[in-house]
Design a protein around this motif. Structure first.
Motif, short mmCIF file in Angstrom:
data_model
loop_
_atom_site.label_atom_id
_atom_site.label_comp_id
_atom_site.label_asym_id
_atom_site.label_seq_id
_atom_site.Cartn_x
_atom_site.Cartn_y
_atom_site.Cartn_z
N ARG A 230 49.64 22.27 26.10
CA ARG A 230 50.40 22.30 27.33
C ARG A 230 49.84 21.32 28.35
O ARG A 230 48.63 21.14 28.47
CB ARG A 230 50.39 23.70 27.94
N HIS A 231 50.74 20.66 29.07
CA HIS A 231 50.37 19.73 30.13
C HIS A 231 51.27 19.97 31.35
O HIS A 231 51.80 19.04 31.93
CB HIS A 231 50.51 18.28 29.66
N ASP A 232 51.45 21.24 31.71
CA ASP A 232 52.35 21.59 32.80
C ASP A 232 51.78 21.15 34.15
O ASP A 232 50.58 21.29 34.41
CB ASP A 232 52.59 23.11 32.83
N ALA A 233 52.67 20.62 34.99
CA ALA A 233 52.26 20.20 36.34
C ALA A 233 52.21 21.39 37.29
O ALA A 233 51.50 21.35 38.30
CB ALA A 233 53.21 19.13 36.87
N THR A 234 52.97 22.43 37.00
CA THR A 234 52.99 23.64 37.83
C THR A 234 53.01 24.85 36.91
O THR A 234 53.33 24.75 35.72
CB THR A 234 54.23 23.69 38.74
N ARG A 235 52.69 26.01 37.45
CA ARG A 235 52.66 27.23 36.65
C ARG A 235 54.01 27.93 36.62
O ARG A 235 54.39 28.53 35.62
CB ARG A 235 51.60 28.20 37.19
N ILE A 236 54.76 27.88 37.73
CA ILE A 236 56.04 28.60 37.81
C ILE A 236 57.15 27.67 38.28
O ILE A 236 58.19 27.56 37.62
CB ILE A 236 55.92 29.81 38.76
N MET A 237 56.95 27.01 39.42
CA MET A 237 58.01 26.20 40.03
C MET A 237 58.32 24.97 39.18
O MET A 237 57.47 24.45 38.46
CB MET A 237 57.59 25.77 41.43
N TRP A 238 59.57 24.52 39.26
CA TRP A 238 60.03 23.31 38.58
C TRP A 238 59.92 23.42 37.06
O TRP A 238 59.75 22.42 36.37
CB TRP A 238 59.27 22.08 39.07
N ARG A 239 60.05 24.61 36.54
CA ARG A 239 60.06 24.80 35.08
C ARG A 239 61.31 25.59 34.74
O ARG A 239 61.26 26.77 34.40
CB ARG A 239 58.79 25.52 34.63
N ARG A 240 62.46 24.91 34.84
CA ARG A 240 63.75 25.59 34.78
C ARG A 240 64.39 25.58 33.40
O ARG A 240 65.35 26.29 33.16
CB ARG A 240 64.71 24.93 35.78
N GLY A 241 63.89 24.76 32.48
CA GLY A 241 64.50 24.66 31.17
C GLY A 241 64.04 25.77 30.24
O GLY A 241 63.12 26.54 30.55
N PRO A 242 64.65 25.89 29.06
CA PRO A 242 64.21 26.87 28.06
C PRO A 242 62.79 26.55 27.60
O PRO A 242 62.45 25.39 27.38
CB PRO A 242 65.23 26.73 26.92
N ARG A 243 61.96 27.57 27.44
CA ARG A 243 60.56 27.36 27.12
C ARG A 243 60.23 27.62 25.66
O ARG A 243 59.07 27.51 25.26
CB ARG A 243 59.68 28.24 28.01
N GLY A 244 61.21 27.98 24.85
CA GLY A 244 60.92 28.25 23.45
C GLY A 244 60.12 29.52 23.28
O GLY A 244 60.28 30.49 24.01
N GLY A 245 59.21 29.51 22.33
CA GLY A 245 58.39 30.69 22.06
C GLY A 245 57.22 30.29 21.19
O GLY A 245 56.85 29.11 21.10
N ARG A 246 56.65 31.24 20.52
CA ARG A 246 55.51 30.95 19.65
C ARG A 246 55.97 30.10 18.47
O ARG A 246 56.96 30.41 17.81
CB ARG A 246 54.87 32.26 19.17
N LEU A 247 55.27 29.00 18.23
CA LEU A 247 55.58 28.05 17.16
C LEU A 247 56.98 27.45 17.31
O LEU A 247 57.61 27.07 16.33
CB LEU A 247 55.44 28.72 15.78
N LEU A 248 57.46 27.39 18.55
CA LEU A 248 58.78 26.80 18.81
C LEU A 248 58.76 26.08 20.16
O LEU A 248 58.41 26.68 21.18
CB LEU A 248 59.86 27.88 18.83
#
Length: 262
Positions: A183-201
């Motif tokens: 993971r290389h997320d710029a934020t923990r909650i905000m600006w993460r509006r797309g589908p996040r998948g799941g484990r191994l996806l």
């Protein structure tokens, strides 16, 4: 977990709207004018989203030869900058509206209304902080010789070629993995509006990305099944050929939809 987070965000949005309404009621007649301005802003935002959904899928960005966040040469499927611009401008306008409304409330002596609107404005300004710091970008999917890198708004991840089990293009691009991506997320909650998948996806959202799911899946599948091709994907002639292929496909679809002239 994702459903719970979505419900919390929806509840928070409703709370913000209720607080705006309370602030407007406290302003009396002036509140009606400001309320009309607020509803007009929401209407314009809705119209811009409808217009984007009608136009942008048919005018996707072109593929590019660029540099991945890791610094490696990459074949880039960029996202349109529209969503970031729209969110940034829309949020800024609402913050300005709250500030102006709070100012009018204070002048008229409605301290409670001014306090509520001021707090709402401060809350709405929080998502602008990472945007102004340059941490929120339109980004895209970066295909390199060693794997895939993804950046979009506040979300980011990377996965090596050997970590990809398969790819399926549907409404989005779904990648089945042998292990979870880095993971290389710029934020923990905000600006993460797309589908996040799941484990191994992992999921590459289709909304306003160059090429579309079919083109992305084609390139990723080539890299997965033909390891000798991985180092040749990030080359100018490959980008040019893919853009020509996508342009021809769009031209064919448009031509098929034209009515024949007798």
């Amino acid at each position: 977990m994702r459903r719970t987070t979505g419900n919390l965000m929806l509840a928070l949005a409703n709370v913000v709207i209720v607080l705006m309404g309370i602030g407007l009621v406290a302003l009396g007649d002036l509140g009606q004018v400001l309320g009309g301005v607020l509803f007009a802003l929401f209407g314009l935002a809705g119209l811009s989203m409808v217009g984007a959904d009608l136009c942008l899928p048919r005018r996707r960005p072109v593929l590019e030869l660029g540099t991945a966040p890791s610094g490696a040469a990459a074949l880039v499927f960029p996202y349109s900058r529209f969503t970031v611009l729209q969110s940034g401008i829309g949020t800024s306008v609402l913050v300005l509206w709250c500030a102006v409304s709070a100012g009018f409330a204070a002048i008229e002596g409605h301290r409670a209304g001014a306090l509520v609107l001021g707090l709402v404005g401060l809350g709405l300004a929080v998502p602008l902080v990472p945007l102004l710091r340059g941490r929120i970008v339109a980004g895209g999917l970066y295909v390199t010789a060693v794997g895939l890198e993804f950046r979009h708004e506040g979300a980011g991840w990377s996965v090596p070629w050997d970590g990809i089990r398969g790819v399926v293009p549907r409404d989005h691009v779904y990648l089945s993995l042998h292990s979870d991506p880095d993971r290389h997320d710029a934020t923990r909650i905000m600006w993460r509006r797309g589908p996040r998948g799941g484990r191994l996806l992992s999921v590459v959202p289709d909304r306003y990305i160059a090429g579309g799911p079919a083109a992305i899946a084609m390139v990723v599948a080539r890299g997965v099944t033909q390891p000798e091709q991985r180092g040749t994907l990030a080359q100018a002639h490959v980008v040019r050929e893919l853009n020509e292929l996508l342009r021809d496909r769009v031209s064919t679809v448009v031509g098929d939809r034209r009515p024949s002239v007798p």
